[in-house]
Design a protein around this motif. Structure first.
Motif, PDB file in Angstrom:
ATOM      1  N   SER A 175       0.847  -1.183   0.000  1.00  0.00           N
ATOM      2  CA  SER A 175       0.000   0.000   0.000  1.00  0.00           C
ATOM      3  C   SER A 175       0.891   1.244   0.000  1.00  0.00           C
ATOM      4  O   SER A 175       2.042   1.189   0.469  1.00  0.00           O
ATOM      5  N   SER A 191      -1.319  -4.124  -0.089  1.00  0.00           N
ATOM      6  CA  SER A 191      -2.600  -3.697  -0.644  1.00  0.00           C
ATOM      7  C   SER A 191      -3.548  -4.900  -0.639  1.00  0.00           C
ATOM      8  O   SER A 191      -3.245  -5.934  -1.232  1.00  0.00           O
ATOM      9  N   PRO A 192      -4.688  -4.808   0.076  1.00  0.00           N
ATOM     10  CA  PRO A 192      -5.539  -5.997   0.318  1.00  0.00           C
ATOM     11  C   PRO A 192      -6.366  -6.416  -0.888  1.00  0.00           C
ATOM     12  O   PRO A 192      -7.596  -6.389  -0.859  1.00  0.00           O
ATOM     13  N   GLU A 231      -0.504 -10.257   6.066  1.00  0.00           N
ATOM     14  CA  GLU A 231      -1.096  -9.024   5.553  1.00  0.00           C
ATOM     15  C   GLU A 231      -0.085  -7.887   5.526  1.00  0.00           C
ATOM     16  O   GLU A 231      -0.364  -6.826   4.981  1.00  0.00           O
ATOM     17  N   ARG A 252      -7.540 -15.689   1.060  1.00  0.00           N
ATOM     18  CA  ARG A 252      -6.907 -15.226   2.290  1.00  0.00           C
ATOM     19  C   ARG A 252      -5.387 -15.216   2.102  1.00  0.00           C
ATOM     20  O   ARG A 252      -4.848 -16.076   1.424  1.00  0.00           O
ATOM     21  N   TRP A 286      -6.932  -9.268  -1.843  1.00  0.00           N
ATOM     22  CA  TRP A 286      -7.720 -10.471  -1.505  1.00  0.00           C
ATOM     23  C   TRP A 286      -9.124 -10.121  -1.013  1.00  0.00           C
ATOM     24  O   TRP A 286     -10.009 -10.966  -1.046  1.00  0.00           O
ATOM     25  N   GLU A 287      -9.318  -8.895  -0.543  1.00  0.00           N
ATOM     26  CA  GLU A 287     -10.643  -8.518  -0.054  1.00  0.00           C
ATOM     27  C   GLU A 287     -11.687  -8.448  -1.166  1.00  0.00           C
ATOM     28  O   GLU A 287     -12.885  -8.400  -0.888  1.00  0.00           O
ATOM     29  N   GLU A 288     -11.224  -8.434  -2.396  1.00  0.00           N
ATOM     30  CA  GLU A 288     -12.155  -8.424  -3.526  1.00  0.00           C
ATOM     31  C   GLU A 288     -12.751  -9.801  -3.773  1.00  0.00           C
ATOM     32  O   GLU A 288     -13.679  -9.941  -4.570  1.00  0.00           O
ATOM     33  N   TYR A 289     -12.229 -10.817  -3.086  1.00  0.00           N
ATOM     34  CA  TYR A 289     -12.692 -12.192  -3.289  1.00  0.00           C
ATOM     35  C   TYR A 289     -13.042 -12.797  -1.922  1.00  0.00           C
ATOM     36  O   TYR A 289     -12.215 -12.800  -1.009  1.00  0.00           O
ATOM     37  N   LEU A 290     -14.220 -13.303  -1.797  1.00  0.00           N
ATOM     38  CA  LEU A 290     -14.684 -13.827  -0.512  1.00  0.00           C
ATOM     39  C   LEU A 290     -13.919 -15.057  -0.058  1.00  0.00           C
ATOM     40  O   LEU A 290     -13.837 -15.335   1.136  1.00  0.00           O
TER      41      LEU A 290
END
Length: 320
Positions: A190, A208-209, A222, A218, A211-215
């Motif tokens: 980030s 930069s997360p 982080e 993981r 992975w949060e775009e995909y349920l």
């Protein structure tokens, strides 16, 4: 009327006495029964701790185990109320790895149970089963080399990078379905501004997360850590001749000026080590349409860096 009430009370008195005796007898009997040591079957809710849930999915586990407690009724009743809304944690690192996941021997779990439930030392506890099993399924995974993006390092005056930064870990794993992982191409940090101290140290940088775009995705971590080697630098100035590089050897070219001043930054331990023989400045002539020639430092030691070149461009004439 008063005489009638007195008569009624006299008739009730024997029954009241009998009722009181009955209650006391039942109470004494209950205390006697509760005080007698007996075997009680107690269900215990278990909670798995310490599992890498990014990497594994728990498909099945023994969430409740049955234990046999040898104690009096008071301890059993207390145990019942403790377990009604509580779970006993067991940690994966204490389990034995198996082909299907992990397993805890109940004999290993019993001391944990007694400690968590604060049972008296003399209380006898044993399991009604041999082991507590956890069945796991490993998610699909994909490795990424974390890349720095939009990260600025701010050094104190006369201090700078003295070597190659090291990113830890050098590989970050994303776990999830193959379909989701295929859509992720890179992993970046980030945006951040890192104020570097005057000594070598490590700094944490959040990833930069994506992975949060995909349920179902993981990360293994982080954040990453970057090791920044720091050195104290001094300026050292040289006046060096320019070297002309040209493709057309039949063209006679003169450049002016033919020397430049170069300010180098060098770590204090290498200050005397750096000499003019270690440096080469050059200009390149490609064709006559060039308005001027750009000065570049084509050779200098890896322990030094260029701070300033004066001038940065030079003029040239073609002599016919």
């Amino acid at each position: 009327m008063t005489q009638q009430n007195t008569t009624i009370r006299q008739r009730i008195r024997p029954y009241r006495t009998m009722f009181t005796i009955l209650i006391v007898t039942v109470l004494v009997w209950c205390i006697w029964v509760m005080s007698e040591p007996r075997s009680y079957d107690v269900p215990v809710k278990m909670r798995i701790e310490g599992l890498d849930t990014a990497r594994y999915v728990v498909t099945n586990y023994d969430s409740i185990i049955n234990i046999e407690v040898q104690s009096d009724g008071f301890v059993a009743a207390s145990l019942h109320f403790k377990l009604k809304h509580n779970e006993v944690p067991v940690f994966v690192q204490n389990a034995k790895s198996t082909s299907y996941g992990y397993a805890f021997g109940i004999s290993d779990v019993v001391p944990v149970l007694k400690k968590e439930l604060t049972l008296p030392i003399q209380t006898s506890v044993r399991g009604r089963q041999d082991s507590l099993r956890i069945t796991l399924e490993e998610r699909s995974k994909k490795p990424f080399i974390p890349q720095l993006r939009d990260v600025q390092f701010s050094f104190a005056n006369h201090y700078g990078l003295n070597g190659n930064p090291i990113i830890i870990p050098d590989t970050v794993w994303l776990y999830g379905s193959e379909q989701s992982l295929a859509r992720i191409e890179a992993l970046y940090t980030s945006p951040a501004v890192v104020t570097v101290s005057d000594t070598t140290a490590s700094y944490e940088l959040p990833l930069s997360p994506v992975w949060e775009e995909y349920l179902d995705v993981r990360p293994s971590v982080e954040k990453i850590s970057i090791y920044v080697p720091v050195g104290q630098f001094s300026e050292k100035t040289f006046e060096i001749p320019l070297k002309l590089i040209q493709k057309e050897t039949n063209v006679n070219i003169r450049i002016y000026p033919d020397r430049v001043k170069v300010k180098m930054l060098v770590e204090k331990n290498d200050y005397r080590r750096l000499s003019i023989e270690d440096l080469t400045a050059e200009v390149r002539y490609e064709n006559q349409h060039q308005p001027h020639l750009q000065v570049i430092m084509s050779r200098f030691p890896e322990y030094a860096r260029v701070k300033q070149i004066d001038p940065q461009i030079v003029e040239y004439v073609i002599i016919k």
